[in-house]
Scaffold this motif. Sequence first.
Motif, mmCIF file in Angstrom:
data_model
loop_
_atom_site.group_PDB
_atom_site.id
_atom_site.type_symbol
_atom_site.label_atom_id
_atom_site.label_comp_id
_atom_site.label_asym_id
_atom_site.label_seq_id
_atom_site.Cartn_x
_atom_site.Cartn_y
_atom_site.Cartn_z
ATOM 1 N N ALA A 266 82.408 4.502 26.344
ATOM 2 C CA ALA A 266 83.704 5.037 26.755
ATOM 3 C C ALA A 266 83.430 6.130 27.779
ATOM 4 C CB ALA A 266 84.455 5.610 25.555
ATOM 5 N N LYS A 267 84.334 6.230 28.746
ATOM 6 C CA LYS A 267 84.241 7.313 29.740
ATOM 7 C C LYS A 267 85.350 8.301 29.404
ATOM 8 C CE LYS A 267 85.772 6.847 34.271
ATOM 9 N NZ LYS A 267 86.652 7.970 34.521
ATOM 10 N N MET A 268 85.003 9.558 29.259
ATOM 11 C CA MET A 268 86.006 10.569 28.937
ATOM 12 C C MET A 268 85.985 11.651 30.018
ATOM 13 S SD MET A 268 85.656 10.882 24.794
ATOM 14 C CE MET A 268 87.386 11.278 24.607
ATOM 15 N N THR A 269 87.147 12.100 30.418
ATOM 16 C CA THR A 269 87.217 13.140 31.433
ATOM 17 C C THR A 269 88.126 14.279 30.970
ATOM 18 O OG1 THR A 269 86.925 11.507 33.182
ATOM 19 C CG2 THR A 269 87.781 13.658 33.838
ATOM 20 N N ALA A 286 80.258 21.945 21.604
ATOM 21 C CA ALA A 286 81.363 21.534 20.730
ATOM 22 C C ALA A 286 81.285 20.035 20.422
ATOM 23 C CB ALA A 286 82.702 21.881 21.380
ATOM 24 N N LEU A 287 80.969 19.230 21.447
ATOM 25 C CA LEU A 287 80.869 17.780 21.230
ATOM 26 C C LEU A 287 79.708 17.443 20.301
ATOM 27 C CD1 LEU A 287 81.578 16.488 24.856
ATOM 28 C CD2 LEU A 287 83.024 16.157 22.840
ATOM 29 N N SER A 288 78.575 18.098 20.525
ATOM 30 C CA SER A 288 77.393 17.844 19.708
ATOM 31 C C SER A 288 77.659 18.191 18.251
ATOM 32 C CB SER A 288 76.226 18.651 20.260
ATOM 33 O OG SER A 288 75.178 18.672 19.328
ATOM 34 N N GLU A 289 78.288 19.365 18.036
ATOM 35 C CA GLU A 289 78.597 19.774 16.665
ATOM 36 C C GLU A 289 79.645 18.864 16.037
ATOM 37 O OE1 GLU A 289 79.514 23.878 17.074
ATOM 38 O OE2 GLU A 289 77.403 24.489 17.146
ATOM 39 N N ILE A 318 85.254 8.248 20.178
ATOM 40 C CA ILE A 318 86.329 8.885 20.948
ATOM 41 C C ILE A 318 87.152 9.852 20.099
ATOM 42 C CG2 ILE A 318 88.544 8.417 22.073
ATOM 43 C CD1 ILE A 318 87.351 5.994 23.311
ATOM 44 N N LYS A 319 87.508 9.396 18.896
ATOM 45 C CA LYS A 319 88.335 10.237 18.015
ATOM 46 C C LYS A 319 87.648 11.576 17.733
ATOM 47 C CE LYS A 319 91.986 7.658 16.622
ATOM 48 N NZ LYS A 319 92.177 7.384 18.076
ATOM 49 N N ARG A 320 86.339 11.488 17.444
ATOM 50 C CA ARG A 320 85.585 12.718 17.187
ATOM 51 C C ARG A 320 85.599 13.643 18.394
ATOM 52 N NH1 ARG A 320 79.819 10.837 14.701
ATOM 53 N NH2 ARG A 320 80.610 9.173 13.375
ATOM 54 N N PHE A 336 91.766 23.454 29.309
ATOM 55 C CA PHE A 336 91.818 22.282 30.195
ATOM 56 C C PHE A 336 93.216 21.697 30.180
ATOM 57 C CE2 PHE A 336 91.910 19.149 26.809
ATOM 58 C CZ PHE A 336 91.241 19.763 25.763
ATOM 59 N N HIS A 337 93.471 20.850 31.189
ATOM 60 C CA HIS A 337 94.798 20.272 31.320
ATOM 61 C C HIS A 337 94.988 19.095 30.377
ATOM 62 C CE1 HIS A 337 98.589 19.299 33.090
ATOM 63 N NE2 HIS A 337 98.182 18.102 33.475
ATOM 64 N N GLU A 338 94.090 18.115 30.494
ATOM 65 C CA GLU A 338 94.183 16.999 29.544
ATOM 66 C C GLU A 338 92.827 16.320 29.394
ATOM 67 O OE1 GLU A 338 96.497 13.614 30.749
ATOM 68 O OE2 GLU A 338 96.226 14.039 32.883
ATOM 69 N N LEU A 339 92.728 15.474 28.358
ATOM 70 C CA LEU A 339 91.495 14.717 28.100
ATOM 71 C C LEU A 339 91.838 13.235 28.200
ATOM 72 C CD1 LEU A 339 88.555 14.421 27.168
ATOM 73 C CD2 LEU A 339 89.337 14.676 24.809
ATOM 74 N N ILE A 340 91.208 12.552 29.167
ATOM 75 C CA ILE A 340 91.504 11.132 29.386
ATOM 76 C C ILE A 340 90.320 10.298 28.907
ATOM 77 C CG2 ILE A 340 92.013 9.368 31.120
ATOM 78 C CD1 ILE A 340 92.953 11.675 32.946
ATOM 79 N N ALA A 341 90.624 9.241 28.154
ATOM 80 C CA ALA A 341 89.558 8.354 27.692
ATOM 81 C C ALA A 341 89.740 6.978 28.310
ATOM 82 C CB ALA A 341 89.583 8.260 26.168
ATOM 83 N N ASP A 342 88.682 6.457 28.929
ATOM 84 C CA ASP A 342 88.677 5.093 29.448
ATOM 85 C C ASP A 342 87.753 4.293 28.533
ATOM 86 O OD1 ASP A 342 88.310 2.722 30.763
ATOM 87 O OD2 ASP A 342 87.841 3.615 32.710
#
Lengths: 412, 412
Positions: A266-269, A286-289, A318-320, A336-342
């Motif tokens: 998945a690509k997340m921005t 934060a992602l690692s934890e 993705i959910k995590r 941040f403004h938003e988190l987009i997942a592809d």
Amino acid sequence: MPVLVMKFGGTSVATLDRIRRAAKRVGVEVSKGYDVIVIVSAMSGKTNELVGWVNETSPLYDAREYDAVVSSGENVTAGLMALTLQEMDVPARSWQGWQVPVKTTAAHSSARIEEIPPANIMAKFGEGMKVAVVAGFQGVSPEGRITTLGRGGSDTTAVAFAAAFDAERCDIYTDVDGVYTTDPRVSAKARKLDKIAFEEMLELASLGAKVLQTRSVELAMRYKVKLRVLSSFEEQSDEAGTLVCDEEEIMESNVVSGVAFSRDEAKMTLVSVADRPGIAAAIFTALSEGGVNVDMIVQNISEEGRTDMTWSCPVDQIKRAEAAMDAAKASGEINFHELIADTDVAKVSVVGIGMRSHTGVAAKMFQVLSNEGINIKVITTSEIKISVLIDRKYLELAVQALHDAFELDKVA
Amino acid sequence: MPVLVMKFGGTSVATLDRIRRAAKRVGVEVSKGYDVIVIVSAMSGKTNELVGWVNETSPLYDAREYDAVVSSGENVTAGLMALTLQEMDVPARSWQGWQVPVKTTAAHSSARIEEIPPANIMAKFGEGMKVAVVAGFQGVSPEGRITTLGRGGSDTTAVAFAAAFDAERCDIYTDVDGVYTTDPRVSAKARKLDKIAFEEMLELASLGAKVLQTRSVELAMRYKVKLRVLSSFEEQSDEAGTLVCDEEEIMESNVVSGVAFSRDEAKMTLVSVADRPGIAAAIFTALSEGGVNVDMIVQNISEEGRTDMTWSCPVDQIKRAEAAMDAAKASGEINFHELIADTDVAKVSVVGIGMRSHTGVAAKMFQVLSNEGINIKVITTSEIKISVLIDRKYLELAVQALHDAFELDKVA
């Protein structure tokens, strides 16, 4: 006598018949004059059964007890292999991790091997024993409790024994017959490599060509252990399989040695992140934890104090990732403004030690993809690897086109 | 803290649910203030599976490898039990035999426990651990290899721990709720005994009342370990089950405490053996070396240099006995006219410490059988037991008649 290490994975010892087949291979090496150390996994399915019981008993289990339970599968195979060899009149005995001893750290369920004193086994070789069968994947902690090395750890056990005993080679018997230029199921032109450099193998292994555990390749590289991957289901010659070795031992090689891929990316921005020193550290800590295995990372040029941060991770995480970013935003750590997942992307990589000295590999890769009308979403590069994220539906097309363009079906 | 030993057999830990049930019983004893040592068997069926693999791999197996393989079942249960207790917030950890260490002889597959140093486990009790879960049936040899104690050895492990830790009691949880005056399937009047003397239990166990392994009772008697047999499938009070203890602790007891029997016996007679000093030794050495478990032995008065020698053995060992005697005859060691086998017999025994001081028990037994028209084929007696061989078809009748005549349904 020269020492040879032979490792048999779970499918290679799944039944008594397969154990006999593996033992015959061991017998062949003994007849050539080797003292052999055989590393065995549990019969396939057994470890999963034990892990299932532990999880059902105690979801947040004590890792020390997990190790005590889960290591038992290898003990069974080690004893059965020793008995099978004895039946063939090959002098053999089994060793469990604590008997060698395989000394590890106390990091239960993911311990690292610290030392393997060769004295006990060498003494038995001196007395005429020809084969030491060792239960893989396990060791003993400084306080005398059983440890395990993590899933796939038997490969690491094998390489560590090869290093400790200065073995001539470490043969990993598995259910594939070697390392290929790409997955034969995706490209019919995939070719088995006779040799591959450690560095290339590391990139291929971590990119989803799941032949060897990554740690075992790192260890082999550090101690210069010649590692051979070959099939336990075919008659074998001395040249069978793929030899993973030092770059210097590979006389000529293609610029690119393989095309690897990973389907479920998945690509997340993070869009419009407030940029400041330390923001990348804040995000990826934060992602690692949060238990997210981040793979590729790309940061665009920041403008007027804000930037976009893009990464890739397995699609089922993705959910995590969302939870971790929401929490970080709520606590004021990150803005941040938003988190987009592809969720519809795949990763394709070309790997090769040759590209260090050959320019133009990246340009050629991008041109090939462009010719096929495939849009590139993210690019990352390392010294011997170029990876791109593309739409998942183009994955097979991209792999085949790259395999053709770099002429991987031909020997250099 | 006083120490309690609790042992759970294979049927009591056959599933994760049953392990939880057993762990709850352990929790009850911990809440009473005991430090508990739990001895576990393998999940039922597991040991047989492992033994099957060893036999298929190597019919004349190396017993050291057999032990390494077969001991693994108990390791699994020990870890799972420790995890289950931890889930119930009871501080617990597992120990394998070599970790304690349970030091045994090097007689693999039938090792004897030589020493159990309590220091390691006691230290953990001192740190607040409440339960030590120990894998039964296994130990470690002087050269550091895994040993097993023979089938049923977990009972012996439990008693040995009770002795080594000076435990208040050793509770053996099994699938029956105690020791009965006879088999309830044969006599509806069978009564559960609250207490039974070690000597009586020994005679009952070796006569086929398969509740406790004989060696464990011998060991308990030697070290004066209070042994309690009770069911793991019922709610238990402190008075549940049957206490196996020193004769002195049983205030009053019946003259006879039980009627035991064994169904599958054969009576064999060597007719007209040339009698000479040492002839009995020659016969029974040959049978023993031929793998025949001889039980009763009767020699008739010899006449004119020849005698008849009669013994009983399990009916499925007749062929071995015949082979052993034929070989001994062929080698000239033994001279006899013929060997007759009667495969249609059963053994019935009355057992009781009280008969030491009460005469007339034998006479009464013979009278009861005579009243029922049952012919006695062989008689043997010991201090606390009288056994007879009778036609198998009279077995149930004999057991019921004796149970009635000695009033075993009534408490003394």
